[in-house]
Design a protein around this motif. Structure first.
Motif, short mmCIF file in Angstrom:
data_model
loop_
_atom_site.label_atom_id
_atom_site.label_comp_id
_atom_site.label_asym_id
_atom_site.label_seq_id
_atom_site.Cartn_x
_atom_site.Cartn_y
_atom_site.Cartn_z
N SER A 177 -14.10 14.84 -2.04
CA SER A 177 -13.92 16.11 -2.76
C SER A 177 -12.45 16.32 -3.13
O SER A 177 -12.14 16.93 -4.16
N ALA A 178 -11.54 15.81 -2.31
CA ALA A 178 -10.11 15.88 -2.64
C ALA A 178 -9.80 14.97 -3.83
O ALA A 178 -9.01 15.32 -4.71
N VAL A 179 -10.43 13.79 -3.84
CA VAL A 179 -10.26 12.88 -4.98
C VAL A 179 -10.83 13.53 -6.24
O VAL A 179 -10.20 13.50 -7.30
N ASP A 180 -12.00 14.15 -6.11
CA ASP A 180 -12.61 14.80 -7.28
C ASP A 180 -11.75 15.96 -7.80
O ASP A 180 -11.66 16.18 -9.01
N ALA A 181 -11.14 16.69 -6.87
CA ALA A 181 -10.35 17.86 -7.27
C ALA A 181 -9.15 17.47 -8.14
O ALA A 181 -8.71 18.25 -8.98
N PRO A 227 -1.99 -4.71 -10.58
CA PRO A 227 -3.20 -5.06 -9.83
C PRO A 227 -3.60 -3.97 -8.84
O PRO A 227 -3.73 -4.19 -7.64
N ALA A 228 -3.78 -2.75 -9.35
CA ALA A 228 -4.15 -1.63 -8.50
C ALA A 228 -5.63 -1.73 -8.15
O ALA A 228 -6.46 -2.03 -8.99
N GLU A 229 -5.94 -1.46 -6.87
CA GLU A 229 -7.32 -1.56 -6.44
C GLU A 229 -7.79 -0.19 -5.96
O GLU A 229 -8.00 0.72 -6.74
N ALA A 230 -7.92 -0.01 -4.63
CA ALA A 230 -8.51 1.21 -4.09
C ALA A 230 -7.54 2.39 -4.16
O ALA A 230 -6.33 2.24 -3.98
N THR A 231 -8.10 3.57 -4.42
CA THR A 231 -7.38 4.84 -4.31
C THR A 231 -8.10 5.68 -3.27
O THR A 231 -9.31 5.87 -3.35
N THR A 232 -7.36 6.16 -2.27
CA THR A 232 -7.99 6.97 -1.22
C THR A 232 -7.18 8.24 -0.99
O THR A 232 -5.97 8.28 -1.20
N ALA A 233 -7.90 9.27 -0.56
CA ALA A 233 -7.23 10.48 -0.09
C ALA A 233 -6.74 10.24 1.33
O ALA A 233 -7.47 9.69 2.17
N GLU A 234 -5.50 10.62 1.61
CA GLU A 234 -4.95 10.46 2.95
C GLU A 234 -4.98 11.81 3.68
O GLU A 234 -5.54 12.77 3.20
N PHE A 235 -4.34 11.89 4.86
CA PHE A 235 -4.46 13.07 5.72
C PHE A 235 -3.97 14.35 5.06
O PHE A 235 -4.62 15.39 5.09
N PRO A 268 -2.59 17.37 2.47
CA PRO A 268 -3.11 17.97 1.25
C PRO A 268 -2.37 17.45 0.02
O PRO A 268 -1.16 17.62 -0.10
N GLY A 269 -3.11 16.78 -0.86
CA GLY A 269 -2.48 16.20 -2.05
C GLY A 269 -1.87 14.84 -1.79
O GLY A 269 -1.14 14.33 -2.64
N GLN A 270 -2.17 14.23 -0.64
CA GLN A 270 -1.63 12.91 -0.30
C GLN A 270 -2.65 11.83 -0.64
O GLN A 270 -3.83 11.94 -0.28
N PHE A 271 -2.18 10.80 -1.33
CA PHE A 271 -3.06 9.70 -1.74
C PHE A 271 -2.40 8.36 -1.44
O PHE A 271 -1.18 8.26 -1.28
N GLU A 272 -3.25 7.35 -1.37
CA GLU A 272 -2.76 5.97 -1.20
C GLU A 272 -3.39 5.11 -2.28
O GLU A 272 -4.58 5.22 -2.57
N ILE A 273 -2.58 4.26 -2.88
CA ILE A 273 -3.06 3.28 -3.84
C ILE A 273 -2.67 1.89 -3.35
O ILE A 273 -1.50 1.65 -3.05
N ASN A 274 -3.65 1.01 -3.27
CA ASN A 274 -3.43 -0.36 -2.81
C ASN A 274 -3.22 -1.28 -4.01
O ASN A 274 -3.98 -1.23 -4.99
N LEU A 275 -2.22 -2.11 -3.92
CA LEU A 275 -1.97 -3.14 -4.91
C LEU A 275 -2.38 -4.49 -4.34
O LEU A 275 -2.13 -4.77 -3.16
N LEU A 276 -3.01 -5.31 -5.15
CA LEU A 276 -3.53 -6.59 -4.68
C LEU A 276 -2.40 -7.58 -4.38
O LEU A 276 -1.29 -7.47 -4.89
N GLU A 299 0.87 -1.17 0.00
CA GLU A 299 0.00 0.00 0.00
C GLU A 299 0.91 1.23 0.00
O GLU A 299 1.62 1.48 0.97
N LEU A 300 0.90 1.97 -1.09
CA LEU A 300 1.83 3.09 -1.27
C LEU A 300 1.12 4.42 -1.06
O LEU A 300 0.11 4.70 -1.71
N GLU A 301 1.67 5.24 -0.17
CA GLU A 301 1.21 6.62 0.00
C GLU A 301 2.21 7.56 -0.69
O GLU A 301 3.42 7.30 -0.67
N PHE A 302 1.70 8.63 -1.25
CA PHE A 302 2.57 9.61 -1.90
C PHE A 302 1.84 10.94 -1.95
O PHE A 302 0.62 11.02 -1.79
N TYR A 303 2.62 12.00 -2.16
CA TYR A 303 2.07 13.35 -2.28
C TYR A 303 2.12 13.81 -3.74
O TYR A 303 3.06 13.49 -4.48
N VAL A 304 1.12 14.60 -4.10
CA VAL A 304 1.12 15.32 -5.37
C VAL A 304 1.17 16.80 -5.02
O VAL A 304 0.50 17.26 -4.09
N MET A 305 1.99 17.55 -5.74
CA MET A 305 2.19 18.97 -5.41
C MET A 305 2.38 19.79 -6.68
O MET A 305 2.51 19.24 -7.78
#
Length: 450
Positions: A175-179, A197-205, A207-215, A138-144
């Motif tokens: 709304s962060a995902v939509d943005a 095998p990417a599954e869920a994408t979620t907004a994390e704590f 600003p601009g931080q997301f997590e993508i889960n790999l199966l 499960e990888l978290e990363f920032y977009v800026m």
């Protein structure tokens, strides 16, 4: 590459193939070649200096401390491609491909410096016992914003700010995902094109931080390949949208750090999950946890490989600092999401997003193997109503982690004595350089007052 992946804009130029080696710091190095070089790649005829995989975070070969470059003539090694990792590059001209390779010596043996070879050697130990790790990341990363080179500091995407300030915490905020939907759509399209095998994408704590889960995959080497490809996809998609992605563990002082969580179980030759406390071998789950906890401080330099990594270990954060375990408890270093049934598994929550996924999985699976080979006790369980007293702790200090790594028999066993010395010496140089560097914090805090 389809037009919808590129949102109607095809990359221009001649298609190519890139053969990629994974460096010590999880960086990708290699060669860009014309497509008609595929035969040469398949037959193992591509060469690069072996020292490519000894480079530090600045790209220096440190020949004065490693003796692995000009001291011995900076010899070549053979780049042996893993055809299972062959995948399209949807951000490049149509038909372009990339493939991961493992560095080999000319006698046919894998280089002791190659992270893929190190993980493969750990997996061979499992195979000799009739066992197969099943792994997911499960990888978290920032977009800026992309102006970080000009400003000298990161800033959140403008769509997530008001007058330059973040709108607040964005955990699971749709709304962060939509943005940033355009960007995330491109990430998903690239992942689909590469069959990740990417599954869920979620907004994390943050600003601009997301997590993508790999199966989960019953092939830890492929799971690490997925993770390294996902990091590249996040970066390439950001570039397409005029943004920057980063897997720095702590890019902002005031916002959450980014982790790389690993879920792992183990199946035997009959396909049974041996960590299943109900239908497998009841003692194995706790013993595997104990093996990871017992080796965690020695291997922390793998989980936290840079000076910045240690800014993530803060009391009260979701980055664990105590060597504890718990059933479904997200405040522990080792979390057990499920103890019973085929989904029984262990979640390792210590590593930052900046960790090299191959070395990370080698350290985790090596710790688990220690527990599986021995009956070990993980100690008291952490629960919502009980926190073990005087639990051992991870270090907050980069140099301390370096010294623990360099002195560790476990590290020498899993990574090899030569790699322990190479990695330890290289990181020692980085830690000392960090300590010697006078920062803006020093000037702002001490210069006016001392």
């Amino acid at each position: 590459m389809t037009a919808d992946i590129m949102h109607g804009k095809a990359a221009v130029g001649e298609p190519r193939i890139e053969i990629l080696l994974v460096g010590m710091n999880g960086d990708l190095r290699g060669k860009q070649m014309p497509l008609d070089a595929q035969k040469k790649i398949r037959e193992g005829e591509v060469r690069l200096p072996s020292s490519t995989q000894s480079l530090d975070i600045w790209g220096d070969d440190n020949d004065d401390i490693t003796g692995l470059s000009l001291t011995i003539g900076d010899p070549d090694g053979n780049c042996i491609a893993d055809e299972r990792s062959l995948a399209p590059m949807p951000w490049a001209p149509e038909g372009s491909m990339q493939v991961l390779a493992t560095m080999h010596e000319f006698d046919g043996s894998p280089s002791f410096m190659d992270p893929r070879a190190i993980l493969a050697a750990v997996l061979k130990r499992y195979d000799e016992r009739g066992l197969t790790p099943v792994v997911a990341t499960e990888l978290e990363f920032y977009v800026m914003e992309q102006d970080w080179r000009d400003t000298g500091r990161p800033s959140p995407p403008k769509s997530l700010t008001y007058r330059g300030e973040p709108n607040g915490f964005q955990l699971y905020d749709m709304s962060a995902v939509d943005a940033l939907d355009d960007y995330l759509q491109t990430v998903r399209a690239y992942a689909k094109a590469q069959n990740l095998p990417a599954e869920a994408t979620t907004a994390e704590f943050g600003p601009g931080q997301f997590e993508i889960n790999l199966l989960h995959r019953p092939d830890a080497l492929a799971a690490a390949d997925d993770c390294i490809y996902l990091k590249r996809i996040a970066e390439q998609a950001a570039r397409k949208h005029g943004l920057k992605s980063t897997c720095m563990a702590k890019p902002y002082s005031e916002h959450a750090g980014s982790g790389l969580h690993v879920h792992a179980s183990v199946i035997d030759r009959e396909g049974r999950n041996i960590l299943d406390a109900r239908g497998g071998e009841p003692t194995k789950l706790k013993s595997a946890c104990a093996g990871m906890l017992e080796t965690m401080r020695e291997a922390q330099l793998i989980f936290a490989p840079f000076a910045n990594s240690y800014r993530r270990f803060q009391p009260g954060s979701f980055a664990p600092i105590d060597l504890t375990w718990g059933n479904g408890h997200r405040g522990t270093a080792i979390r057990i999401p499920d103890m019973n049934g085929p989904a029984a598994r262990i979640e390792h929550r210590v590593a930052g997003a900046d960790a090299n996924p191959y070395l990370l999985l080698a350290a985790i699976l090596g710790g688990m193997l220690l527990g599986l080979d021995n009956e070990l006790d993980p100690g008291e369980e952490t629960t919502p109503s009980h926190v073990p007293a005087n639990a051992a702790r991870l270090t907050h200090d980069f140099l301390t982690a370096v010294e623990a790594f360099r002195a560790s028999p476990f590290v020498a066993d899993i990574f090899g004595e030569r790699y322990r010395k190479l990695y330890g010496d290289t990181k020692h140089k980085e830690a000392v350089t960090y300590l010697r560097t006078v920062s803006d914090f020093d000037y702002r805090t001490y210069l006016p007052r001392v």
